[in-house]
Design a protein around this motif. Sequence first.
Motif, PDB file in Angstrom:
ATOM      1  N   LYS A  32      36.094  45.672  48.733  1.00 60.72           N
ATOM      2  CA  LYS A  32      34.792  45.194  48.227  1.00 60.72           C
ATOM      3  C   LYS A  32      35.189  43.996  47.368  1.00 60.72           C
ATOM      4  N   GLU A  33      36.339  44.044  46.546  1.00 62.70           N
ATOM      5  CA  GLU A  33      36.347  42.920  45.688  1.00 62.70           C
ATOM      6  C   GLU A  33      36.784  41.633  46.416  1.00 62.70           C
ATOM      7  N   ILE A  34      37.473  41.906  47.362  1.00 65.15           N
ATOM      8  CA  ILE A  34      37.616  40.645  48.302  1.00 65.15           C
ATOM      9  C   ILE A  34      36.406  40.039  48.882  1.00 65.15           C
ATOM     10  N   GLU A  35      35.657  40.950  49.420  1.00 67.46           N
ATOM     11  CA  GLU A  35      34.220  40.441  50.056  1.00 67.46           C
ATOM     12  C   GLU A  35      33.421  39.916  48.869  1.00 67.46           C
ATOM     13  N   PHE A  36      33.631  40.414  47.608  1.00 66.41           N
ATOM     14  CA  PHE A  36      32.708  39.613  46.696  1.00 66.41           C
ATOM     15  C   PHE A  36      33.130  38.413  46.475  1.00 66.41           C
ATOM     16  N   GLU A  37      34.555  38.103  46.318  1.00 70.69           N
ATOM     17  CA  GLU A  37      35.012  36.947  45.985  1.00 70.69           C
ATOM     18  C   GLU A  37      34.961  35.989  47.048  1.00 70.69           C
ATOM     19  N   GLU A  38      34.856  36.109  48.092  1.00 70.03           N
ATOM     20  CA  GLU A  38      34.605  35.306  49.434  1.00 70.03           C
ATOM     21  C   GLU A  38      33.090  34.951  49.534  1.00 70.03           C
ATOM     22  N   LYS A  39      32.149  35.832  49.066  1.00 69.71           N
ATOM     23  CA  LYS A  39      30.869  35.583  49.061  1.00 69.71           C
ATOM     24  C   LYS A  39      30.609  34.756  47.805  1.00 69.71           C
ATOM     25  N   LEU A  40      31.078  34.878  46.686  1.00 68.29           N
ATOM     26  CA  LEU A  40      31.093  34.073  45.566  1.00 68.29           C
ATOM     27  C   LEU A  40      31.635  32.678  45.679  1.00 68.29           C
ATOM     28  N   ARG A  41      32.843  32.461  46.279  1.00 71.85           N
ATOM     29  CA  ARG A  41      33.220  31.095  46.721  1.00 71.85           C
ATOM     30  C   ARG A  41      32.255  30.448  47.642  1.00 71.85           C
ATOM     31  N   SER A  42      31.835  31.238  48.632  1.00 71.33           N
ATOM     32  CA  SER A  42      31.006  30.573  49.485  1.00 71.33           C
ATOM     33  C   SER A  42      29.684  30.044  48.713  1.00 71.33           C
ATOM     34  N   LEU A  43      28.867  30.786  48.017  1.00 72.10           N
ATOM     35  CA  LEU A  43      28.015  30.387  47.150  1.00 72.10           C
ATOM     36  C   LEU A  43      28.234  29.358  46.275  1.00 72.10           C
ATOM     37  N   MET A  44      29.420  29.257  45.714  1.00 74.50           N
ATOM     38  CA  MET A  44      29.784  27.930  44.644  1.00 74.50           C
ATOM     39  C   MET A  44      30.023  27.055  45.761  1.00 74.50           C
ATOM     40  N   GLY A  45      30.520  26.956  46.999  1.00 74.91           N
ATOM     41  CA  GLY A  45      30.577  25.841  47.809  1.00 74.91           C
ATOM     42  C   GLY A  45      29.203  25.260  48.344  1.00 74.91           C
ATOM     43  N   GLN A  46      28.482  26.242  48.490  1.00 75.23           N
ATOM     44  CA  GLN A  46      27.083  25.932  48.939  1.00 75.23           C
ATOM     45  C   GLN A  46      26.319  25.238  47.861  1.00 75.23           C
ATOM     46  N   TYR A  47      26.390  25.682  46.630  1.00 75.28           N
ATOM     47  CA  TYR A  47      25.641  25.032  45.659  1.00 75.28           C
ATOM     48  C   TYR A  47      26.288  24.108  44.826  1.00 75.28           C
ATOM     49  N   ASN A  48      27.543  23.663  45.303  1.00 72.87           N
ATOM     50  CA  ASN A  48      28.789  22.500  44.661  1.00 72.87           C
ATOM     51  C   ASN A  48      28.982  22.974  43.397  1.00 72.87           C
ATOM     52  N   LYS A  49      29.471  24.243  42.920  1.00 78.32           N
ATOM     53  CA  LYS A  49      29.412  24.731  41.685  1.00 78.32           C
ATOM     54  C   LYS A  49      31.222  25.153  41.438  1.00 78.32           C
ATOM     55  N   SER A  50      31.568  24.827  40.415  1.00 79.67           N
ATOM     56  CA  SER A  50      32.881  25.147  40.008  1.00 79.67           C
ATOM     57  C   SER A  50      32.816  26.687  39.347  1.00 79.67           C
ATOM     58  N   LEU A 110      51.646  47.715  49.636  1.00 81.00           N
ATOM     59  CA  LEU A 110      50.634  46.817  50.023  1.00 81.00           C
ATOM     60  C   LEU A 110      49.778  47.459  51.330  1.00 81.00           C
ATOM     61  N   ASN A 111      50.347  48.276  52.011  1.00 78.28           N
ATOM     62  CA  ASN A 111      49.614  48.912  53.019  1.00 78.28           C
ATOM     63  C   ASN A 111      48.621  49.894  52.438  1.00 78.28           C
ATOM     64  N   SER A 112      49.083  50.843  51.192  1.00 76.85           N
ATOM     65  CA  SER A 112      47.987  51.581  50.640  1.00 76.85           C
ATOM     66  C   SER A 112      46.944  50.781  50.150  1.00 76.85           C
ATOM     67  N   MET A 113      47.152  49.659  49.451  1.00 74.89           N
ATOM     68  CA  MET A 113      46.283  48.859  48.868  1.00 74.89           C
ATOM     69  C   MET A 113      45.164  48.225  49.732  1.00 74.89           C
ATOM     70  N   SER A 114      45.760  47.986  50.963  1.00 82.81           N
ATOM     71  CA  SER A 114      44.765  46.991  52.028  1.00 82.81           C
ATOM     72  C   SER A 114      43.834  48.264  52.574  1.00 82.81           C
ATOM     73  N   ASN A 115      44.229  49.518  52.441  1.00 76.85           N
ATOM     74  CA  ASN A 115      43.305  50.416  52.879  1.00 76.85           C
ATOM     75  C   ASN A 115      42.438  51.206  51.824  1.00 76.85           C
ATOM     76  N   ASP A 116      42.257  50.402  50.743  1.00 75.09           N
ATOM     77  CA  ASP A 116      41.556  50.874  49.627  1.00 75.09           C
ATOM     78  C   ASP A 116      40.277  50.165  49.546  1.00 75.09           C
ATOM     79  N   ASP A 117      39.086  51.081  49.489  1.00 72.11           N
ATOM     80  CA  ASP A 117      37.765  50.355  49.569  1.00 72.11           C
ATOM     81  C   ASP A 117      37.407  49.539  48.523  1.00 72.11           C
ATOM     82  N   LYS A 118      37.784  49.739  47.204  1.00 70.91           N
ATOM     83  CA  LYS A 118      37.615  48.991  46.114  1.00 70.91           C
ATOM     84  C   LYS A 118      37.974  47.599  46.433  1.00 70.91           C
ATOM     85  N   LEU A 119      39.450  47.537  46.792  1.00 70.04           N
ATOM     86  CA  LEU A 119      39.938  46.189  47.068  1.00 70.04           C
ATOM     87  C   LEU A 119      39.180  45.424  48.155  1.00 70.04           C
TER      88      LEU A 119
END
Length: 123
Positions: free
Chosen positions: A32-50, A21-30
């Motif tokens: 970026k994926e977490i950041e993408f998911e957060e931004k996508l969910r934020s956009l979905m909430g902003q436009y009220n989309k599922s 878990l510690n090695s994964m939490s330092n991974d840049d790919k992970l």
Amino acid sequence: MSMLQEYRHIEEQIRELKERLNSMSNDDKLKKEIEFEEKLRSLMGQYNKSLKDVAAILDPDNKLAAPKGKAAGGAKRARKVKQYKNPNTGEVIETKGGNHKTLKAWKEKYGADTVESWVTILG
């Protein structure tokens, strides 16, 4: 395995998982994926989309989400008519399913594999 052995084994697994878990939490790919998911969910909430709405926008033909083995609309595929000809008696039966009285009797008498070798699919 004794309780003490099981306890130590579980402790070892926990230690290994924490390291992983510690090695994964330092991974840049992970990150970026977490950041993408957060931004996508934020956009979905902003436009009220599922998630379904987003999938429909990105894949309008629904190729990715189509269930395998089912026809559109959940309709069943029609069974094909099978014709069985008993070479011993010359008797012919036609059926769409296996719940035919004579067919069951033949399978009991001659064996299912033998009877299935007599089949001709009509369509």
